[in-house]
Design a protein around this motif. Structure first.
Motif, PDB file in Angstrom:
ATOM      1  N   GLN A 155      11.251   1.101   9.976  1.00  0.00           N
ATOM      2  CA  GLN A 155      11.487   1.515   8.596  1.00  0.00           C
ATOM      3  C   GLN A 155      11.467   3.037   8.457  1.00  0.00           C
ATOM      4  O   GLN A 155      12.286   3.613   7.744  1.00  0.00           O
ATOM      5  CB  GLN A 155      10.432   0.894   7.667  1.00  0.00           C
ATOM      6  CG  GLN A 155      10.562  -0.585   7.497  1.00  0.00           C
ATOM      7  CD  GLN A 155      11.880  -0.965   6.847  1.00  0.00           C
ATOM      8  OE1 GLN A 155      12.272  -0.381   5.842  1.00  0.00           O
ATOM      9  NE2 GLN A 155      12.569  -1.904   7.440  1.00  0.00           N
ATOM     10  N   ASN A 198      14.545   5.242   7.186  1.00  0.00           N
ATOM     11  CA  ASN A 198      14.388   6.114   6.029  1.00  0.00           C
ATOM     12  C   ASN A 198      14.640   7.576   6.384  1.00  0.00           C
ATOM     13  O   ASN A 198      15.164   8.334   5.564  1.00  0.00           O
ATOM     14  CB  ASN A 198      12.997   5.947   5.419  1.00  0.00           C
ATOM     15  CG  ASN A 198      12.825   4.609   4.729  1.00  0.00           C
ATOM     16  OD1 ASN A 198      13.799   3.925   4.411  1.00  0.00           O
ATOM     17  ND2 ASN A 198      11.587   4.215   4.511  1.00  0.00           N
ATOM     18  N   THR A 234      18.387   7.790   6.249  1.00  0.00           N
ATOM     19  CA  THR A 234      18.929   7.489   4.922  1.00  0.00           C
ATOM     20  C   THR A 234      18.705   8.609   3.919  1.00  0.00           C
ATOM     21  O   THR A 234      19.599   8.944   3.144  1.00  0.00           O
ATOM     22  CB  THR A 234      18.302   6.186   4.377  1.00  0.00           C
ATOM     23  OG1 THR A 234      18.562   5.134   5.300  1.00  0.00           O
ATOM     24  CG2 THR A 234      18.861   5.823   3.015  1.00  0.00           C
ATOM     25  N   TYR A 235      17.518   9.193   3.917  1.00  0.00           N
ATOM     26  CA  TYR A 235      17.170  10.170   2.882  1.00  0.00           C
ATOM     27  C   TYR A 235      17.253  11.621   3.355  1.00  0.00           C
ATOM     28  O   TYR A 235      16.721  12.516   2.713  1.00  0.00           O
ATOM     29  CB  TYR A 235      15.775   9.864   2.331  1.00  0.00           C
ATOM     30  CG  TYR A 235      15.663   8.446   1.830  1.00  0.00           C
ATOM     31  CD1 TYR A 235      16.521   7.976   0.849  1.00  0.00           C
ATOM     32  CD2 TYR A 235      14.733   7.573   2.364  1.00  0.00           C
ATOM     33  CE1 TYR A 235      16.449   6.674   0.398  1.00  0.00           C
ATOM     34  CE2 TYR A 235      14.650   6.265   1.914  1.00  0.00           C
ATOM     35  CZ  TYR A 235      15.510   5.823   0.937  1.00  0.00           C
ATOM     36  OH  TYR A 235      15.433   4.529   0.489  1.00  0.00           O
ATOM     37  N   THR A 266       7.487   5.550   3.110  1.00  0.00           N
ATOM     38  CA  THR A 266       7.672   4.246   3.745  1.00  0.00           C
ATOM     39  C   THR A 266       6.448   3.365   3.510  1.00  0.00           C
ATOM     40  O   THR A 266       6.578   2.191   3.152  1.00  0.00           O
ATOM     41  CB  THR A 266       7.948   4.408   5.249  1.00  0.00           C
ATOM     42  OG1 THR A 266       9.147   5.180   5.424  1.00  0.00           O
ATOM     43  CG2 THR A 266       8.120   3.055   5.922  1.00  0.00           C
ATOM     44  N   LEU A 296       6.412   2.272  -0.116  1.00  0.00           N
ATOM     45  CA  LEU A 296       7.396   1.229  -0.392  1.00  0.00           C
ATOM     46  C   LEU A 296       6.955  -0.127   0.151  1.00  0.00           C
ATOM     47  O   LEU A 296       7.455  -1.163  -0.278  1.00  0.00           O
ATOM     48  CB  LEU A 296       8.755   1.614   0.189  1.00  0.00           C
ATOM     49  CG  LEU A 296       9.427   2.816  -0.458  1.00  0.00           C
ATOM     50  CD1 LEU A 296      10.701   3.182   0.289  1.00  0.00           C
ATOM     51  CD2 LEU A 296       9.718   2.546  -1.928  1.00  0.00           C
ATOM     52  N   ILE A 346      12.339  11.924  -2.389  1.00  0.00           N
ATOM     53  CA  ILE A 346      12.583  10.761  -1.536  1.00  0.00           C
ATOM     54  C   ILE A 346      12.338   9.472  -2.319  1.00  0.00           C
ATOM     55  O   ILE A 346      13.130   8.520  -2.238  1.00  0.00           O
ATOM     56  CB  ILE A 346      11.705  10.816  -0.270  1.00  0.00           C
ATOM     57  CG1 ILE A 346      12.098  12.021   0.592  1.00  0.00           C
ATOM     58  CG2 ILE A 346      11.836   9.528   0.540  1.00  0.00           C
ATOM     59  CD1 ILE A 346      11.108  12.342   1.698  1.00  0.00           C
ATOM     60  N   ARG A 354      15.210   8.473  -4.569  1.00  0.00           N
ATOM     61  CA  ARG A 354      16.336   7.883  -3.849  1.00  0.00           C
ATOM     62  C   ARG A 354      16.032   6.476  -3.343  1.00  0.00           C
ATOM     63  O   ARG A 354      16.926   5.683  -3.124  1.00  0.00           O
ATOM     64  CB  ARG A 354      16.739   8.782  -2.700  1.00  0.00           C
ATOM     65  CG  ARG A 354      17.574   9.926  -3.194  1.00  0.00           C
ATOM     66  CD  ARG A 354      17.693  11.029  -2.185  1.00  0.00           C
ATOM     67  NE  ARG A 354      18.494  12.103  -2.712  1.00  0.00           N
ATOM     68  CZ  ARG A 354      18.107  12.953  -3.648  1.00  0.00           C
ATOM     69  NH1 ARG A 354      16.920  12.848  -4.176  1.00  0.00           N
ATOM     70  NH2 ARG A 354      18.895  13.907  -4.068  1.00  0.00           N
ATOM     71  N   ALA A 355      14.760   6.205  -3.166  1.00  0.00           N
ATOM     72  CA  ALA A 355      14.365   4.899  -2.642  1.00  0.00           C
ATOM     73  C   ALA A 355      14.357   3.815  -3.717  1.00  0.00           C
ATOM     74  O   ALA A 355      14.408   2.630  -3.390  1.00  0.00           O
ATOM     75  CB  ALA A 355      12.989   5.000  -1.997  1.00  0.00           C
TER      76      ALA A 355
END
Length: 137
Positions: free
Chosen positions: A39, A43, A46-47, A69, A72, A118, A121-122
């Motif tokens: 993860q 991430n 992705t970010y 992470t 989340l 971050i 965006r998540a």
């Protein structure tokens, strides 16, 4: 497992030179849990656009990605902070820092600009998650 080339491709053009083997190792060794590690690596890629928005160090970005992470995954701010910075947390406890002060450090980190960028965006918009129900209505 990320490679240096994968990191280089994911970074903004201005930070391509930061894609070193040390950064690659830092991302790949962020945690010993293989599921969390996957993860974190996802991430990280992705970010990475967050790095274009400010003058951030890539090592700070890895820490922020690790923290987000864990957040989340449902951990509390303090637990996510402790998993992201285990040595820092151990040092605070060893020095006898009171819980109130530790909570203040955790809160300050959680409210930081990079962490919030971050986290923004998540978050998947609710309308996107419920798009099927919206269309039926």
């Amino acid at each position: 497992m990320l490679t240096r080339e994968m990191i280089e491709r994911s970074l903004p053009p201005s930070l391509k030179s930061a894609a070193t083997q040390e950064l690659t190792d830092l991302v790949n060794q962020a945690t010993s849990d293989p599921i969390v590690a996957e993860q974190i690596r996802d991430n990280f890629i992705t970010y990475s656009v967050v790095l274009q928005e400010g003058k951030y160090k890539t090592t700070d970005y890895v820490s922020a990605i690790t923290y987000v992470t864990h957040k989340l995954m449902g951990l509390s701010n303090k637990d996510a902070y402790a998993k992201t910075f285990p040595q820092r947390m151990n040092d605070l406890i060893a020095k006898g820092v009171c819980e109130k002060d530790i909570a203040a450090y955790v809160s300050a980190y959680h409210r930081g600009k990079m962490v919030n960028s971050i986290m923004e965006r998540a978050m998947i918009p609710t309308w996107l998650l419920n798009q099927e129900a919206y269309q039926e209505a």
